[in-house]
Motif scaffolding. Structure first.
Motif, PDB file in Angstrom:
ATOM      1  N   LEU A  97      13.964  13.247   5.085  1.00 60.68           N
ATOM      2  CA  LEU A  97      14.345  14.343   4.202  1.00 60.68           C
ATOM      3  C   LEU A  97      15.006  15.483   4.994  1.00 60.68           C
ATOM      4  CD1 LEU A  97      14.274  15.438   1.321  1.00 60.68           C
ATOM      5  CD2 LEU A  97      12.012  16.394   1.811  1.00 60.68           C
ATOM      6  N   ASN A  98      14.461  15.827   6.172  1.00 58.46           N
ATOM      7  CA  ASN A  98      15.035  16.897   6.999  1.00 58.46           C
ATOM      8  C   ASN A  98      16.439  16.535   7.480  1.00 58.46           C
ATOM      9  OD1 ASN A  98      12.716  18.382   6.711  1.00 58.46           O
ATOM     10  ND2 ASN A  98      11.758  17.620   8.597  1.00 58.46           N
ATOM     11  N   LYS A 135      18.526  14.645   6.008  1.00 62.05           N
ATOM     12  CA  LYS A 135      19.440  14.718   4.858  1.00 62.05           C
ATOM     13  C   LYS A 135      19.829  16.148   4.548  1.00 62.05           C
ATOM     14  CE  LYS A 135      19.917  13.075   0.117  1.00 62.05           C
ATOM     15  NZ  LYS A 135      19.246  12.405  -1.016  1.00 62.05           N
ATOM     16  N   VAL A 136      18.859  17.069   4.625  1.00 57.54           N
ATOM     17  CA  VAL A 136      19.134  18.496   4.355  1.00 57.54           C
ATOM     18  C   VAL A 136      20.117  19.052   5.384  1.00 57.54           C
ATOM     19  CG1 VAL A 136      18.101  20.802   4.304  1.00 57.54           C
ATOM     20  CG2 VAL A 136      16.948  18.883   3.189  1.00 57.54           C
ATOM     21  N   GLU A 137      19.915  18.734   6.669  1.00 61.22           N
ATOM     22  CA  GLU A 137      20.820  19.220   7.712  1.00 61.22           C
ATOM     23  C   GLU A 137      22.243  18.695   7.524  1.00 61.22           C
ATOM     24  OE1 GLU A 137      19.126  18.138  11.377  1.00 61.22           O
ATOM     25  OE2 GLU A 137      17.415  19.523  11.266  1.00 61.22           O
ATOM     26  N   ASP A 149      23.647  17.871   4.699  1.00 63.23           N
ATOM     27  CA  ASP A 149      24.235  18.567   3.552  1.00 63.23           C
ATOM     28  C   ASP A 149      24.707  19.972   3.941  1.00 63.23           C
ATOM     29  OD1 ASP A 149      23.734  16.352   2.042  1.00 63.23           O
ATOM     30  OD2 ASP A 149      21.854  17.108   1.168  1.00 63.23           O
ATOM     31  N   LYS A 150      23.923  20.657   4.762  1.00 59.90           N
ATOM     32  CA  LYS A 150      24.307  22.009   5.208  1.00 59.90           C
ATOM     33  C   LYS A 150      25.592  21.965   6.024  1.00 59.90           C
ATOM     34  CE  LYS A 150      19.789  24.280   5.317  1.00 59.90           C
ATOM     35  NZ  LYS A 150      18.783  24.937   6.177  1.00 59.90           N
TER      36      LYS A 150
END
Length: 296
Positions: free
Chosen positions: A251-252, A254-256, A258-259
Motif C-alpha cells: 500500500l505504501n 502504491k501511494v508513493e 501516485d504522488k
C-alpha cells in the motif's frame, strides 16, 4: 374306511384289506395331487429337495402369504431356489380330457399321466422315480441302473450327483433332507469363496504397481512423472496468502508512486504555462508575416 376300501377295490380290480387299501389310496394320491393344497396336479409341476410334488401356482401363493399354515409340508421352502421345474414325459395312453368330461372311459388309477422317457414305466407310485436337481428331468430309478451315461438322455446336460427321489419313503425323505442340508452348505461355502476371491482381486488392483524394467527405464519414468507433477503443481498453484505487514508495504509503495505521478504532471503543466507567458511577451504584431503582407 369302507368307502376307501370300495374305491381301491374298484380301481385295482381285486379285494384288499382296508389297511392295504388305505395305503394304496394314499400312494396313488401322492402322485396325482399337490402336497400343499391336495388339488390335482397341473402344469407347471415342481418338486422340492425332499421329493414332494406341487403345483407351482400353489408354491407361489404359499411364499407370498404372510401367515404360513402350521405343520405345512413345505416349511423348508423359503424361495423359488428351493424348488425345481420338472421336465415330465407325457403318457400317450392317458386320456385326460375324456376322464375330466366323464366320457364313459374307465378311470384306471394305475394309468399315470406321465412315464419314464427311457423305460416307459408309468409314474404311478409302483416304481421309484426321481429327478436330477440340475436339469429337472424325471426318470425311473431302473433307467439309471440299466443305462449308465454322463449326460441326460432327455436334455443332454451333464449329470450331477444330486438325485432326488420323488415321493419316497420316510427313510428316503430323511436321506433327501441330509442331502439338502449338505447342498445348502456347499452353495454357501462356494458363494463365500467367490466373495473372498473378488475382494482379493479388488485389493490387488488398488495397490501401486512396481516397475520391473531396467534402471534407465525406471529413471525415465521417474523423470516423466516428476515433470508431470511439476506441471500439475504450476497449473493448480494457489497464490500465497498476504500477511498484514506485506499488505501495508504494498500500500505504501502504491501511494508513493501516485504522488510521484501527480507531481510530475503538475511540473509539466507549470512549464507549459511559462512557455505561453513568454510567447505572449515576445509577440510583436508588426513583425508578423500577416502584418507585413497587409501594410508593406
Amino acid at each position: 374306511m369302507e368307502e376307501v376300501y370300495l374305491v381301491v377295490r374298484t380301481l385295482f380290480g381285486q379285494k384288499k384289506k382296508p389297511e392295504q387299501a388305505q395305503k394304496e389310496f394314499e400312494r396313488v394320491a401322492k402322485w396325482r395331487h399337490c402336497s400343499i393344497t391336495q388339488e390335482p396336479l397341473r402344469q407347471p409341476i415342481v418338486a422340492c429337495q425332499l421329493g414332494m410334488l406341487y403345483n407351482k401356482e400353489s408354491v407361489l401363493e404359499f411364499l407370498i402369504e404372510v401367515e404360513k399354515p402350521a405343520n405345512s409340508n413345505c416349511d423348508h421352502i423359503k424361495s423359488l431356489k428351493d424348488i425345481k421345474d420338472l421336465n415330465l414325459t407325457d403318457n400317450p395312453t392317458f386320456q385326460k380330457d375324456e376322464i375330466m368330461k366323464g366320457g364313459g372311459v374307465y378311470n384306471d388309477a394305475l394309468i399315470a399321466e406321465y412315464i419314464c422317457p427311457i423305460t416307459g414305466l408309468e409314474m404311478n407310485g409302483r416304481y421309484k422315480f426321481g429327478f436330477r436337481w440340475k436339469c429337472g428331468c424325471v426318470f425311473a430309478e431302473r433307467a439309471l441302473k440299466e443305462i449308465k451315461s454322463d449326460t441326460c438322455h432327455n436334455c443332454g446336460k451333464p449329470f450331477d450327483e444330486d438325485w432326488i427321489i420323488l415321493n419316497g419313503s420316510d427313510e428316503d425323505v430323511d436321506l433327501m433332507r441330509t442331502k439338502m442340508e449338505e447342498r445348502k452348505a456347499r452353495l454357501k461355502a462356494e458363494k463365500k469363496a467367490k466373495k473372498a476371491q473378488k475382494r482379493k482381486l479388488t485389493d490387488s488392483l488398488e495397490q501401486p504397481q512396481t516397475s520391473t524394467g531396467s534402471t534407465e527405464d525406471q529413471k525415465t519414468i521417474d523423470t516423466a512423472s516428476k515433470g508431470a507433477e511439476e506441471k500439475s503443481q504450476d497449473v493448480f498453484k494457489v497464490p500465497a496468502v498476504l500477511t498484514s505487514s506485506t499488505k501495508k508495504t504494498h500500500l505504501n509503495k502504491k501511494v508513493e508512486t501516485d504522488k510521484e505521478k501527480t507531481l510530475e504532471k503538475k511540473m509539466k503543466k507549470q512549464k507549459e504555462l511559462k512557455d505561453i507567458e513568454k510567447k505572449k511577451k515576445d509577440y510583436n504584431p508588426e513583425k508578423s508575416e500577416v502584418y507585413k503582407s497587409l501594410f508593406y
